[in-house]
Design an enzyme around this catalytic site. Structure first.
Site, PDB file in Angstrom:
ATOM      1  N   GLU A  30     -14.419  -5.840   1.906  1.00 38.58           N
ATOM      2  CA  GLU A  30     -13.743  -5.929   3.211  1.00 38.58           C
ATOM      3  C   GLU A  30     -14.719  -6.172   4.359  1.00 38.58           C
ATOM      4  O   GLU A  30     -15.770  -5.523   4.435  1.00 38.58           O
ATOM      5  CB  GLU A  30     -12.980  -4.629   3.437  1.00 38.58           C
ATOM      6  CG  GLU A  30     -12.195  -4.620   4.738  1.00 38.58           C
ATOM      7  CD  GLU A  30     -11.440  -3.329   4.910  1.00 38.58           C
ATOM      8  OE1 GLU A  30     -10.467  -3.109   4.168  1.00 38.58           O
ATOM      9  OE2 GLU A  30     -11.826  -2.520   5.778  1.00 38.58           O
ATOM     10  N   ASN A  58     -10.136  -7.446   7.525  1.00 37.53           N
ATOM     11  CA  ASN A  58      -9.306  -6.407   8.146  1.00 37.53           C
ATOM     12  C   ASN A  58      -9.108  -6.713   9.627  1.00 37.53           C
ATOM     13  O   ASN A  58     -10.080  -6.815  10.387  1.00 37.53           O
ATOM     14  CB  ASN A  58      -9.942  -5.029   7.961  1.00 37.53           C
ATOM     15  CG  ASN A  58      -8.903  -3.919   8.068  1.00 37.53           C
ATOM     16  OD1 ASN A  58      -7.880  -4.087   8.733  1.00 37.53           O
ATOM     17  ND2 ASN A  58      -9.154  -2.805   7.410  1.00 37.53           N
ATOM     18  N   LYS A  93      -8.024   2.546  -2.990  1.00 39.14           N
ATOM     19  CA  LYS A  93      -8.314   2.372  -1.574  1.00 39.14           C
ATOM     20  C   LYS A  93      -8.945   3.671  -1.082  1.00 39.14           C
ATOM     21  O   LYS A  93      -8.270   4.689  -0.940  1.00 39.14           O
ATOM     22  CB  LYS A  93      -7.004   2.071  -0.842  1.00 39.14           C
ATOM     23  CG  LYS A  93      -7.171   1.544   0.560  1.00 39.14           C
ATOM     24  CD  LYS A  93      -7.311   0.039   0.528  1.00 39.14           C
ATOM     25  CE  LYS A  93      -7.513  -0.573   1.878  1.00 39.14           C
ATOM     26  NZ  LYS A  93      -6.754  -0.015   2.982  1.00 39.14           N
ATOM     27  N   LYS A 107       0.885   4.504   1.340  1.00 37.61           N
ATOM     28  CA  LYS A 107       0.180   5.075   2.492  1.00 37.61           C
ATOM     29  C   LYS A 107       1.067   6.141   3.121  1.00 37.61           C
ATOM     30  O   LYS A 107       2.064   5.829   3.773  1.00 37.61           O
ATOM     31  CB  LYS A 107      -0.110   3.925   3.478  1.00 37.61           C
ATOM     32  CG  LYS A 107      -1.023   4.260   4.626  1.00 37.61           C
ATOM     33  CD  LYS A 107      -1.400   3.000   5.400  1.00 37.61           C
ATOM     34  CE  LYS A 107      -2.426   3.257   6.484  1.00 37.61           C
ATOM     35  NZ  LYS A 107      -2.758   2.052   7.248  1.00 37.61           N
ATOM     36  N   GLU A 124       0.816  -1.223   0.000  1.00 30.62           N
ATOM     37  CA  GLU A 124       0.000   0.000   0.000  1.00 30.62           C
ATOM     38  C   GLU A 124       0.848   1.272   0.000  1.00 30.62           C
ATOM     39  O   GLU A 124       1.770   1.415   0.816  1.00 30.62           O
ATOM     40  CB  GLU A 124      -0.908  -0.009   1.225  1.00 30.62           C
ATOM     41  CG  GLU A 124      -1.930   1.122   1.236  1.00 30.62           C
ATOM     42  CD  GLU A 124      -3.126   0.747   2.092  1.00 30.62           C
ATOM     43  OE1 GLU A 124      -4.018   0.053   1.580  1.00 30.62           O
ATOM     44  OE2 GLU A 124      -3.161   1.132   3.268  1.00 30.62           O
ATOM     45  N   GLU A 169      -5.669  -8.421   6.023  1.00 32.68           N
ATOM     46  CA  GLU A 169      -5.296  -7.008   5.936  1.00 32.68           C
ATOM     47  C   GLU A 169      -4.928  -6.408   7.299  1.00 32.68           C
ATOM     48  O   GLU A 169      -5.592  -6.691   8.298  1.00 32.68           O
ATOM     49  CB  GLU A 169      -6.479  -6.185   5.413  1.00 32.68           C
ATOM     50  CG  GLU A 169      -7.035  -6.587   4.077  1.00 32.68           C
ATOM     51  CD  GLU A 169      -8.265  -5.744   3.723  1.00 32.68           C
ATOM     52  OE1 GLU A 169      -9.084  -6.232   2.942  1.00 32.68           O
ATOM     53  OE2 GLU A 169      -8.411  -4.632   4.260  1.00 32.68           O
ATOM     54  N   SER A 170      -3.907  -5.570   7.302  1.00 36.68           N
ATOM     55  CA  SER A 170      -3.559  -4.660   8.404  1.00 36.68           C
ATOM     56  C   SER A 170      -2.766  -5.288   9.544  1.00 36.68           C
ATOM     57  O   SER A 170      -3.073  -6.387  10.013  1.00 36.68           O
ATOM     58  CB  SER A 170      -4.807  -4.015   9.023  1.00 36.68           C
ATOM     59  OG  SER A 170      -5.508  -3.255   8.077  1.00 36.68           O
TER      60      SER A 170
HETATM   61  O1  LIG Z   1      -4.902   2.757   8.962  1.00 35.15           O
HETATM   62  C1  LIG Z   1      -5.717   3.413   9.661  1.00 35.15           C
HETATM   63  O2  LIG Z   1      -5.367   4.049  10.669  1.00 35.15           O
HETATM   64  C2  LIG Z   1      -7.158   3.461   9.286  1.00 35.15           C
HETATM   65  C3  LIG Z   1      -8.032   4.232  10.046  1.00 35.15           C
HETATM   66  C4  LIG Z   1      -9.368   4.322   9.698  1.00 35.15           C
HETATM   67  C5  LIG Z   1      -9.854   3.674   8.590  1.00 35.15           C
HETATM   68  C6  LIG Z   1      -8.985   2.898   7.818  1.00 35.15           C
HETATM   69  C7  LIG Z   1      -7.667   2.779   8.165  1.00 35.15           C
HETATM   70  N1  LIG Z   1      -6.800   2.028   7.424  1.00 35.15           N
HETATM   71  C8  LIG Z   1      -7.180   1.317   6.261  1.00 35.15           C
HETATM   72  C9  LIG Z   1      -6.549  -0.006   6.248  1.00 35.15           C
HETATM   73  O3  LIG Z   1      -7.206  -0.942   6.562  1.00 35.15           O
HETATM   74  C10 LIG Z   1      -5.087  -0.124   5.974  1.00 35.15           C
HETATM   75  O4  LIG Z   1      -4.629   0.986   5.244  1.00 35.15           O
HETATM   76  C11 LIG Z   1      -4.564  -1.347   5.263  1.00 35.15           C
HETATM   77  O5  LIG Z   1      -5.251  -2.513   5.552  1.00 35.15           O
HETATM   78  C12 LIG Z   1      -3.076  -1.514   5.629  1.00 35.15           C
HETATM   79  O6  LIG Z   1      -2.938  -1.598   7.026  1.00 35.15           O
HETATM   80  P1  LIG Z   1      -1.528  -1.424   7.745  1.00 35.15           P
HETATM   81  O7  LIG Z   1      -0.574  -2.394   7.130  1.00 35.15           O
HETATM   82  O8  LIG Z   1      -1.766  -1.721   9.180  1.00 35.15           O
HETATM   83  O9  LIG Z   1      -1.108  -0.021   7.506  1.00 35.15           O
END
Ligand SMILES: O=C(O)c1ccccc1NCC(=O)[C@H](O)[C@H](O)COP(=O)(O)O
Length: 271
Positions: A176, A197, A128, A69, A67, A230-231
């Protein structure tokens, strides 16, 4: 807030109830709904689906969706990435798809970022954003995305309608979910690609046990499509619980903030 939108000719009437979306996520979707309140909902002509995003994630082994980001509500500023440079670095590190944030206020995303990435790398790009209006899908297709994110926590029962609209525009959709109820809606909608997520978007709390739990449940229900965890993934050890379960992982913050995106992508995915 209740929003009713009629996309002329090619989509049905869609009703979204944003009052049901709490916390941080609720604030963001209210803002996005206001951004698009006056937008034209018509989708235009049907576009052929290439399934580029889905095909990329169906390759053998765990696929990486990396991503772009630059900021987030949980981290604040992450890194002042040039989107195309970042995407090329991820691609060199083995990413099979690039996720590009286009939400401007909280994630420092732009339309241009998606255009640059979609036109500048060989792997498919995902828009996204917090899709709350058909125009956001039309834009995704016009800006060159192969896929768009659809969040069940935002769209609820309208998920199937938005999935239909994405497919009409030739886009794949990453649908998602975060809990059992949302997973059931995604399965009922017939989503071919489901993302789980680990981050609760109302509290921002991350629990890496969420993805394996819901991915198992989807497979037990006979789901034969693509599953994405995810995340919250920072190390190869973090991936152990989904390595043999998921088709792909979506990773943002840990790669984007690493300082060496190619190396970070390679190191993370090393088995
Ligand atoms: O990332 C955040 O803080 C967030 C807050 C509110 C809504 C969505 C958010 N993120 C979107 C995502 O789910 C992530 O960008 C994506 O899955 C990647 O996650 P990460 O590797 O933990 O940055």
């Amino acid at each position: 807030m209740l929003t009713r939108m009629s996309a002329r000719d090619d989509t049905a009437l869609v009703t979204l109830h944003f009052d049901r979306v709490p916390g941080v996520l609720g604030r963001i979707v209210h803002e996005r709904a206001a951004d698009y309140a006056a937008a034209e909902p018509a989708l235009g002509a049907t576009r052929a689906r290439t399934h580029r995003f889905e095909t990329a994630l169906r390759q053998p082994g765990l696929s990486l969706i990396a991503e772009v980001k630059r900021a987030s509500p949980s981290q604040g500023a992450i890194a002042p990435l040039d989107p195309l440079d970042a995407a090329r670095a991820y691609e060199a590190g083995g990413a099979r798809a690039i996720s590009v944030l286009t939400e401007p206020r909280h994630f420092d995303g732009t339309a241009q970022a998606l255009r640059d990435v979609a036109g500048g790398v060989a792997v498919p790009a995902l828009r996204k954003d917090f899709v709350v209006h058909p125009a956001m899908l039309r834009e995704a297709a016009e800006w060159g995305a192969s896929a768009a994110l659809l969040m069940v926590s935002v769209l609820h029962e309208a998920t199937a309608e938005y999935l239909h609209m994405a497919h009409h525009l030739g886009l794949d959709a990453l649908v998602e979910v975060h809990d059992e109820r949302e997973l059931d809606i995604a399965l009922e909608a017939g989503a071919p690609i489901i993302g789980v997520n680990n981050r609760d978007l109302t509290t921002l709390h991350i629990d890496l046990a969420v993805s394996p739990r819901l991915i198992r449940r989807a497979r037990d229900a006979g789901f034969g499509g693509v599953l994405v965890a995810e995340s919250g993934y920072r190390t190869p050890q973090d991936l152990a619980s989904v390595r043999d379960l998921a088709d792909a992982v979506l990773v943002g913050s840990s790669l984007a903030g690493s300082g060496d995106l190619t190396r970070a992508a390679r190191d993370l995915m090393r088995a």
